[in-house]
Write an enzyme that holds these catalytic residues in place. Structure first.
Site, short mmCIF file in Angstrom:
data_model
loop_
_atom_site.label_atom_id
_atom_site.label_comp_id
_atom_site.label_asym_id
_atom_site.label_seq_id
_atom_site.Cartn_x
_atom_site.Cartn_y
_atom_site.Cartn_z
N ASP A 126 10.81 -2.08 -2.23
CA ASP A 126 10.69 -1.82 -0.81
C ASP A 126 9.69 -2.84 -0.25
O ASP A 126 9.00 -3.52 -1.01
CB ASP A 126 10.21 -0.38 -0.60
CG ASP A 126 10.09 0.00 0.86
OD1 ASP A 126 10.92 -0.47 1.67
OD2 ASP A 126 9.17 0.77 1.21
N ASP B 63 7.44 -2.35 3.14
CA ASP B 63 6.24 -1.77 3.74
C ASP B 63 5.48 -0.91 2.74
O ASP B 63 6.03 0.01 2.13
CB ASP B 63 6.60 -0.93 4.97
CG ASP B 63 7.08 -1.78 6.12
OD1 ASP B 63 6.32 -2.68 6.53
OD2 ASP B 63 8.21 -1.57 6.59
N ALA C 120 8.16 9.80 18.91
CA ALA C 120 7.30 8.71 19.36
C ALA C 120 6.97 7.77 18.20
O ALA C 120 6.98 6.54 18.36
CB ALA C 120 6.01 9.28 19.96
N VAL D 26 8.05 3.80 17.80
CA VAL D 26 7.12 2.71 17.49
C VAL D 26 7.69 1.81 16.40
O VAL D 26 7.55 0.59 16.44
CB VAL D 26 5.76 3.30 17.05
CG1 VAL D 26 4.88 2.23 16.42
CG2 VAL D 26 5.05 3.93 18.25
N HIS D 27 8.38 2.44 15.45
CA HIS D 27 8.96 1.68 14.33
C HIS D 27 10.25 0.98 14.74
O HIS D 27 10.39 -0.24 14.61
CB HIS D 27 9.21 2.62 13.16
CG HIS D 27 9.63 1.92 11.90
ND1 HIS D 27 10.34 2.55 10.90
CD2 HIS D 27 9.46 0.65 11.49
CE1 HIS D 27 10.58 1.69 9.93
NE2 HIS D 27 10.06 0.53 10.25
N ASP E 296 7.15 3.40 -1.72
CA ASP E 296 6.00 4.26 -1.44
C ASP E 296 6.39 5.64 -0.95
O ASP E 296 5.59 6.57 -1.00
CB ASP E 296 5.09 3.61 -0.38
CG ASP E 296 5.72 3.64 1.01
OD1 ASP E 296 6.78 3.00 1.19
OD2 ASP E 296 5.17 4.31 1.90
#
Length: 559
Positions: free
Chosen positions: A115, A117, A256, A260-261, A398
């Site tokens: 992955d 992030d 929200a 943002v992502h 993660d």
């Protein structure tokens, strides 16, 4: 006893009457029934006396047990005045180690997947402030939350990973391995609920199956800002004495955060100031190159868009690579915007992405080409194209649910990347933590013995006094250990009583191994066999401090 003694003269008088002259037989015969009743009464009293004697003996034994535990407690308190040398000499756990739930032979692993992030990309603590502020602003501007919410600030000391939010009652919960609420791990807004308040809401501290359906897990790198923003919004409504539905709070905050992502606000914010948010990482490049040299195949599978991954990788590796695009040469396949966890169950086709035109090709993808970027897709298509078999693939991620649950069920080996692991192990290695942990175990042991030897029906004032003192000392040790990790929720992997948390349970479920970052594998040969400890009582990275370390000092200090 007094009544029994008063009967004795009557007994001797009766015996004298029996052996007198005339008329004695009639007297004896006339009173034979009364004598029978009397002897029965004497027999009953004798039993009563035996019971009293037994009770006195039991009470004496109980007092002896209490006295013995009291002496051990006093000796333990004297030994608590300094940290034993044996405890200081115990080996330390490696903060950068690889910890094994299920044995793993690296020599059989031919394919390494990652992955992006919080796996390949390391972020500074500033990222949570950015996510929190952007989500808060979106709630005020788009969802019309009160303007005063713009003054809210992210509090890094409040949340931990692995919490649950109850959409019905509005509580943030830390659960243990068995699904019970931690005694001091339930917050309504920023107010910590007492055990009585928890029981009033839930009826018990254990979360049943029906109640569990209302819970949502906060498990990924967004969870810190998300948990803090949820708590702050709930607290605002409570303080303002406004009615609200806890479910709506979660939906608004979650929407929200997702905005943002998915909108790119966070991505653009990070790339606009990478020095503030990203951590450079030459060791990562070294690890990936060693894998390539060993003939391993590498792939990148991320939900993030390509431009964000490319910008981040160039920044993180720019001091170690001569060519800004050379990071792509390390990977046999690069897949962006994969839509995990849907990637593992859907049948979406892959699309080849044109990095210059920012467009997707319309031709069918039936092979993966080097230095090409692919979007979307599915696990089914991925396996058909690559022909890579499950057990020879390991995937690093993660998020236990989005990243690892799907690969684990598909037969891949899995590695959980948990950045908090390093800090928590360093705390556990400290003498002061091990000291409090050992104290806690000793006090827990003494309390257990006290409960075992004194039944509830015989708990005297001496018992209550000793129990209170033991429990008070145990609570102090618990609080000390908790504050070393996080003042609100304690450790990520452990409860305050030293049991595994629900988050640790999920690591057991979905991660074959876990570590703080992928490049920790640099310390191990690609041919290493990673074995699970045979004596695991809690997680592999935990060391339980035995109470026996104190027993020598306790015995030497006893008179």
């Amino acid at each position: 006893m007094a009544s029994f003694r008063r009967l004795l003269p009557l007994c001797s008088s009766l015996r004298g009457t029996r052996f007198s002259s005339s008329g004695v037989y009639e007297r004896f015969g006339a009173n034979v029934c009364g004598y029978s009743k009397f002897t029965s009464s004497v027999h009953t009293v004798s039993k009563f006396e035996e019971k009293i004697k037994r009770a006195e003996a039991d009470a004496s034994e109980d007092n002896d047990d209490i006295d013995n535990i009291r002496r051990e407690f006093d000796a333990a308190k004297r030994s608590f005045l300094e940290i034993p040398e044996a405890l200081k000499a115990m080996p330390k756990t490696n903060p950068e180690g690889i910890y094994v739930n299920r044995g793993l032979r690296l020599d059989l692993i031919q394919v390494y997947g990652f992955d992006y992030d919080f796996t390949l990309a390391h972020y500074s603590a500033n990222l949570q402030n950015l996510i929190y502020d952007l989500a808060k602003e979106h709630m005020v501007k788009e969802f019309k939350y009160p303007e005063v919410c713009m003054s809210f600030k992210y509090d890094p000391s409040f949340p931990i990973r692995g919490l649950y939010y109850d959409r019905e009652h509005g509580c943030l919960l830390k659960l243990d391995f068995f699904g019970s609420i931690e005694e001091e791990g339930c917050f309504y807004g920023r107010h910590q609920l007492s055990e009585e308040e928890i029981v009033e809401i839930y009826g018990t501290r254990h979360i049943g199956r029906d109640q569990a359906r209302r819970l949502v897990g906060l498990m990924d790198f967004f969870c810190f800002s998300e948990a803090c923003l949820i708590a702050d919004m709930v607290q605002y409504f409570v303080d303002a004495k406004l009615e609200f539905d806890a479910c709506y709070i979660y939906e608004d905050v979650n929407n929200a955060i997702q905005h943002v992502h998915h909108s790119g606000l966070m991505h653009r914010g990070i790339l606009s100031d990478p020095h503030r948010y990203l951590v450079k990482n030459g060791q990562l490049l070294q690890f990936l190159r060693i894998l390539k040299e060993k003939g391993k195949r590498l792939f990148l599978l991320t939900n993030s868009p390509y431009y964000f991954v490319d910008g981040g990788m160039q920044f993180m590796l720019e001091d170690s690579t001569g060519n800004s695009d050379s990071w792509k040469e390390l990977f046999d396949v690069v897949i962006a915007k994969a839509n995990k966890p849907g990637f593992y169950t859907s049948e979406h086709p892959f699309r080849c992405y044109d990095t210059e035109k920012d467009t997707l090709a319309f031709t069918k993808v039936d092979t993966f080409l080097k230095n090409k970027i692919y979007y979307h897709g599915s696990l089914k298509s991925f396996l058909q194209i690559t022909k890579w078999k499950g057990p020879e693939v390991i995937y690093f991620g993660d998020h236990l649910f989005s990243d690892l649950r799907g690969p684990s069920k598909a037969g891949w080996r899995t590695a959980a990347i948990i950045h908090e692991l390093e800090d928590e192990i360093r705390i556990q290695n400290e003498d002061r933590y091990r000291f409090e942990q050992a104290k806690f175990h000793i006090l827990q042991e003494l309390l257990g013995r006290l409960h075992a030897v004194i039944p509830s029906s015989k708990r005297s004032e001496a018992y209550k006094l000793l129990f209170g003192e033991l429990n008070e000392e145990r609570q102090k040790a618990r609080s000390m250990m908790k504050r070393m990790f996080n003042t609100s929720f304690g450790a990520t992997f452990l409860t305050d009583k030293g049991q595994e948390s629900a988050f640790a349970y999920h690591i057991h479920q979905y991660a074959d191994v876990y570590t703080s970052k992928p490049e920790n594998f640099l310390f191990y040969s690609p041919e290493t066999w990673l074995h699970a400890p045979c004596d695991i009582k809690i997680m592999p990275h935990h060391v339980k401090i035995p109470s026996s370390l104190f027993k020598t000092s306790r015995c030497s200090s006893m008179p």
